[in-house]
Enzyme design. Structure first.
Site, short mmCIF file in Angstrom:
data_model
loop_
_atom_site.label_atom_id
_atom_site.label_comp_id
_atom_site.label_asym_id
_atom_site.label_seq_id
_atom_site.Cartn_x
_atom_site.Cartn_y
_atom_site.Cartn_z
N HIS A 116 -2.94 6.72 -8.27
CA HIS A 116 -4.18 7.25 -7.67
C HIS A 116 -3.88 8.50 -6.86
O HIS A 116 -2.72 8.84 -6.62
CB HIS A 116 -4.83 6.21 -6.76
CG HIS A 116 -4.01 5.88 -5.54
ND1 HIS A 116 -2.89 5.08 -5.59
CD2 HIS A 116 -4.13 6.27 -4.25
CE1 HIS A 116 -2.38 4.97 -4.39
NE2 HIS A 116 -3.10 5.70 -3.55
N ASP B 82 -5.38 9.84 -3.02
CA ASP B 82 -6.14 9.28 -1.90
C ASP B 82 -7.50 9.97 -1.78
O ASP B 82 -7.61 11.19 -1.89
CB ASP B 82 -5.36 9.45 -0.59
CG ASP B 82 -4.05 8.67 -0.61
OD1 ASP B 82 -3.97 7.66 -1.33
OD2 ASP B 82 -3.11 9.09 0.09
N HIS C 55 0.14 9.14 -6.86
CA HIS C 55 1.24 8.30 -6.37
C HIS C 55 0.94 6.84 -6.64
O HIS C 55 -0.21 6.45 -6.88
CB HIS C 55 1.55 8.55 -4.89
CG HIS C 55 0.40 8.32 -3.97
ND1 HIS C 55 -0.58 9.26 -3.75
CD2 HIS C 55 0.06 7.26 -3.19
CE1 HIS C 55 -1.47 8.79 -2.89
NE2 HIS C 55 -1.11 7.57 -2.55
N ARG D 91 0.33 5.77 7.90
CA ARG D 91 -0.16 6.90 7.11
C ARG D 91 -1.23 7.67 7.87
O ARG D 91 -2.18 7.09 8.39
CB ARG D 91 -0.76 6.40 5.80
CG ARG D 91 -1.03 7.55 4.84
CD ARG D 91 -1.79 7.10 3.62
NE ARG D 91 -3.22 7.16 3.87
CZ ARG D 91 -4.13 6.81 2.98
NH1 ARG D 91 -3.78 6.35 1.80
NH2 ARG D 91 -5.41 6.91 3.26
O1 LIG Z 1 3.00 2.42 0.35
C1 LIG Z 1 3.15 3.43 -0.32
O2 LIG Z 1 4.25 3.80 -0.71
C2 LIG Z 1 1.96 4.26 -0.67
C3 LIG Z 1 0.66 3.55 -0.44
C4 LIG Z 1 -0.50 4.46 -0.66
O3 LIG Z 1 -1.05 4.57 -1.71
C5 LIG Z 1 -0.90 5.32 0.46
O4 LIG Z 1 -0.39 5.18 1.56
O5 LIG Z 1 -1.76 6.19 0.23
FE LIG Z 2 -2.44 6.23 -1.64
#
Ligand SMILES: O=C(O)CCC(=O)C(=O)O
Ligand SMILES: [Fe+2]
Length: 297
Positions: A116, A118, A273, A288
């Site tokens: 996906h 974000d 990602h 994040r």
């Molecule tokens: O946990 C991760 O490595 C990525 C998870 C994810 O898709 C994000 O944090 O946007």
């Molecule tokens: Fe993500």
């Protein structure tokens, strides 16, 4: 005689404006490591510009051995734009700007386990995300990044021409909304919140021109894209399915192995990602921060 330039001629970065920094490409199409920076210290303009230029070129940049407080993480993100608070992820206690990407040892489902980008369900999707590893499993829990520049470039001229007139509908409803099957059947409850906020759909071109690099990138993804605008979901499935299968080709991707203190800063318009969920029985905790973007054309 035609001179043959090696791949590296085109791919290696120009010297960063600060001689104490290095930018090292890691993947053939995506990913570079930046060394020489302590991100807990406010970034000067030269360091900021080095990161921004590397991001536009490599799609995702990585840093190792960082040690950030939540405040320092927020200050770092604010050097690149306004923070776009995620409505669905549980936030870190006391820090609504920081989303928690957490999986405890007893939990089965992870967050981001499907390719996906974000916030593609927003009219102005996030420009990037800065993910900071606080706890990682002994082995596993890698994150894959794929270049949507490379995926686009590898399409035929004919398909590129067809895609240039298409737009796609993206949505959060089937992922984070009340009707989400994965939320109902998994243990994500408490980590993913506010299903009532999953009302918005957004329409974006299937191929965007990246606002910073000027390069074309494929901008549909298997998690949030519902259909081609003006087509039914059934009609859209074969074309979208082909694009996903194509974009998922391993040669467009780079796989990052986390350590505590690692940071990945990705450009959300140029990459997909996927977080691998292969570390059952172990804990993984990431913080994040997502940076606001703009409408895409
Ligand atoms: O946990 C991760 O490595 C990525 C998870 C994810 O898709 C994000 O944090 O946007
Ligand atoms: Fe993500």
């Amino acid at each position: 005689m035609t001179q043959i330039h090696s791949f590296a001629d085109a791919w290696l970065p120009p010297a960063p404006p600060r001689a104490d920094l290095s930018v090292t490409p890691l993947g053939v199409h995506v990913g570079a490591e930046i060394a020489g920076l302590d991100l807990a210290v406010p970034l000067d303009d030269a360091a900021r510009d080095t990161i921004a230029a590397a991001l536009a070129r490599y799609g995702v940049v990585f840093f190792r051995g960082q040690n950030l407080t939540p405040e320092q993480h927020i200050s770092l993100a604010e050097r690149f734009g306004r923070i776009d608070v995620n409505r669905f992820f549980k936030a870190v206690d006391g820090y609504p700007e920081i989303a928690e990407v957490r999986k405890e040892a007893h939990q089965a489902a992870n967050i981001g386990g499907q390719w996906h980008t974000d916030h593609s369900y927003d009219a102005e999707p996030a420009k990037g995300s800065i993910l900071y590893a606080r706890a990682v499993p002994r082995v596993g829990g890698d994150t894959l990044f794929a270049s949507m520049y490379a995926a686009y470039d590898a399409l035929s001229d004919g398909l590129k021409a067809t895609l240039s007139s298409l737009r796609a509908v993206h949505s959060s409803r089937h992922v984070f909304g009340a009707a989400s099957r994965s939320l109902a059947t998994s243990d994500l409850k408490g980590r993913i919140l506010n299903p009532e906020a999953a009302t918005q759909d957004a329409v974006h071109p299937v191929v965007i021109t990246h606002p910073d690099s000027g390069r074309k990138a494929l901008y549909v993804n298997p998690n949030f894209t519902l259909r081609i605008e003006g087509w039914t979901e059934t009609e859209s499935a074969p074309l979208l399915g082909y694009l996903y299968e194509h974009a998922r080709r391993p040669e467009f991707a780079y796989r990052f192995q986390w350590r505590v203190g690692s940071i990945a800063f990705w450009d959300n318009r140029a990459t997909w990602h996927l977080a691998l969920n292969d570390y059952h029985g172990e804990r993984r905790l990431m913080h994040r921060i997502t940076i606001a973007g703009e409408a895409l054309h």
